[in-house]
Design an enzyme around this catalytic site. Structure first.
Site, PDB file in Angstrom:
ATOM      1  N   SER A  47       0.835  -1.195   0.000  1.00  0.00           N
ATOM      2  CA  SER A  47       0.000   0.000   0.000  1.00  0.00           C
ATOM      3  C   SER A  47       0.879   1.259   0.000  1.00  0.00           C
ATOM      4  CB  SER A  47      -0.957  -0.043   1.193  1.00  0.00           C
ATOM      5  OG  SER A  47      -1.977   0.905   1.062  1.00  0.00           O
ATOM      6  N   ASP A 199      -5.802  -4.973  -1.549  1.00  0.00           N
ATOM      7  CA  ASP A 199      -4.697  -4.461  -0.738  1.00  0.00           C
ATOM      8  C   ASP A 199      -3.836  -5.603  -0.178  1.00  0.00           C
ATOM      9  OD1 ASP A 199      -3.314  -3.341   1.727  1.00  0.00           O
ATOM     10  OD2 ASP A 199      -4.344  -1.541   1.035  1.00  0.00           O
TER      11      ASP A 199
END
Length: 361
Positions: A47, A199
């Protein structure tokens, strides 16, 4: 740190994700890149950690540590500029009191409620991602993929299999970076070669084993921005949701730390020939005061002033860490994750040795 006449210490960096709190990692990296006694050999990131890692690797490919510092600043300045048009704004009370929370922002509260009842495939059918133009404008992926001075590993979660996907040089694109940062309630899954990704924090935040397995460096520095522990028990629905997200996004790191430590000790106790594990030296850079006090909503606050504040906090934290532990680089671990064994059984042949090591730590 190593002596002035000694070669730089090779280090690997594992960078956690955490929204705008990644600006703290920017500050940490900004300070580490100034150190002549440190040479970055590989980075893993998830991320926001993936964004930071890409900025560093591109800089190392194109001009060295100073270029990496410039890239980091350019990326976070671009994020801050884009946030000027965001509907998520601090309330007047937060501004007056110097707080950074968005919890009292009407737009943020409305969006948070809606995101639990409407999927991004419904409210964002054209899959508009505000990060995409920033990522595509800021990163030179040819330089990142061709870099020979530092390896790069980015983590995403395969939606279909539920397993981590590690993107390596040669396959790192804007889509790979966006996949690593794809929160499923905010964005449609990122599709790459027929697979959908969310993610990477769900399966590796950040991933450690690519660094242990594939890097020559023996010193591994984790830059942590998600607190493992928090005081008090969450009471509201939002507080409960926030704490669940923190626990989820730290669980993979805790499991990897436990596996790494047990494997290292097993090899050491058994006299097995696997130097990569036996000689691994673990370090952790984290702020234990201010970051844990910030609410989860601040991860969505990308105001330039807040990003600069986090950058400064990261620099100060790294500077203190270097003063306190820098001399251990290349020699010993400065971090022993003994908390991962508090509620679990240890193999009998390791128990006494681990107990002694924890007491020494």
């Amino acid at each position: 740190m190593s002596d002035k006449d000694s070669p730089p210490v090779l280090v690997d960096l594992a960078l956690q994700g955490g929204g705008s709190h990644g600006a703290f990692t920017w500050g940490v990296l900004d300070r580490l890149l100034e150190e002549p006694g440190i040479r970055i050999n590989a980075l893993s990131g998830t991320s926001a950690g993936a964004m930071n890692a890409c900025a560093v690797v591109e800089g190392l490919a194109n001009g060295g540590p100073e270029a990496a510092r410039d890239n980091l600043q350019a990326y976070w300045e671009a994020v801050g500029q884009a946030a000027r048009f965001s509907p998520y704004r601090r309330s007047a009370f937060e501004r007056m009191t110097g707080g950074w929370s968005l919890a009292n922002s009407p737009a943020f509260a409305w969006a948070r409620t809606m995101l639990r009842s409407v999927s991004p495939y419904e409210f964002n059918p054209f899959d508009i991602n505000p990060l995409r133009p920033i990522v595509e404008a800021q990163f030179d992926f040819d330089a990142i993929n061709d870099c020979r001075s530092a390896d790069l590993f980015l983590c995403a979660t395969n939606v279909r299999t539920g397993r981590p996907k590690i993107f390596r040089q040669g396959e790192i694109t804007a889509d790979a970076v966006l996949a690593s940062a794809c929160l499923p309630f905010l964005s449609q899954a990122v599709e790459i070669d027929g697979e959908a990704y969310w993610d990477g924090g769900y399966m590796g935040n950040p991933p450690l084993f690519p660094l242990i397995d594939e890097s020559e460096a023996r010193d591994l520095i984790i830059v942590q921005i998600n607190p493992v522990e928090r005081a008090g028990v969450p009471r509201t629905a939002w507080e409960i949701d926030d704490r669940l997200n923190e626990i989820t996004f730290n669980s993979s790191l805790i499991k990897e730390l436990r596996a790494l430590f047990l494997l290292s000790e097993t090899i050491r106790e058994g006299g097995l020939e696997r130097e990569a594990y036996r000689d691994a030296r673990l370090h952790l850079i984290a702020d234990t005061d201010e970051l844990p006090s910030l609410g989860a909503s601040t991860k969505m606050n990308a105001e330039p002033e807040f990003l600069d504040h986090l950058h400064d906090l990261g620099r100060r934290t790294a500077d203190k860490w270097l003063a306190d532990h820098g001399a251990k680089l290349g020699r010993n671990s400065s971090y022993t994750p003994d908390f991962v064994f508090e509620e679990s059984l240890m193999p009998a042949h390791l128990e006494n040795g681990l107990r002694k090591k924890m007491r020494r730590g």
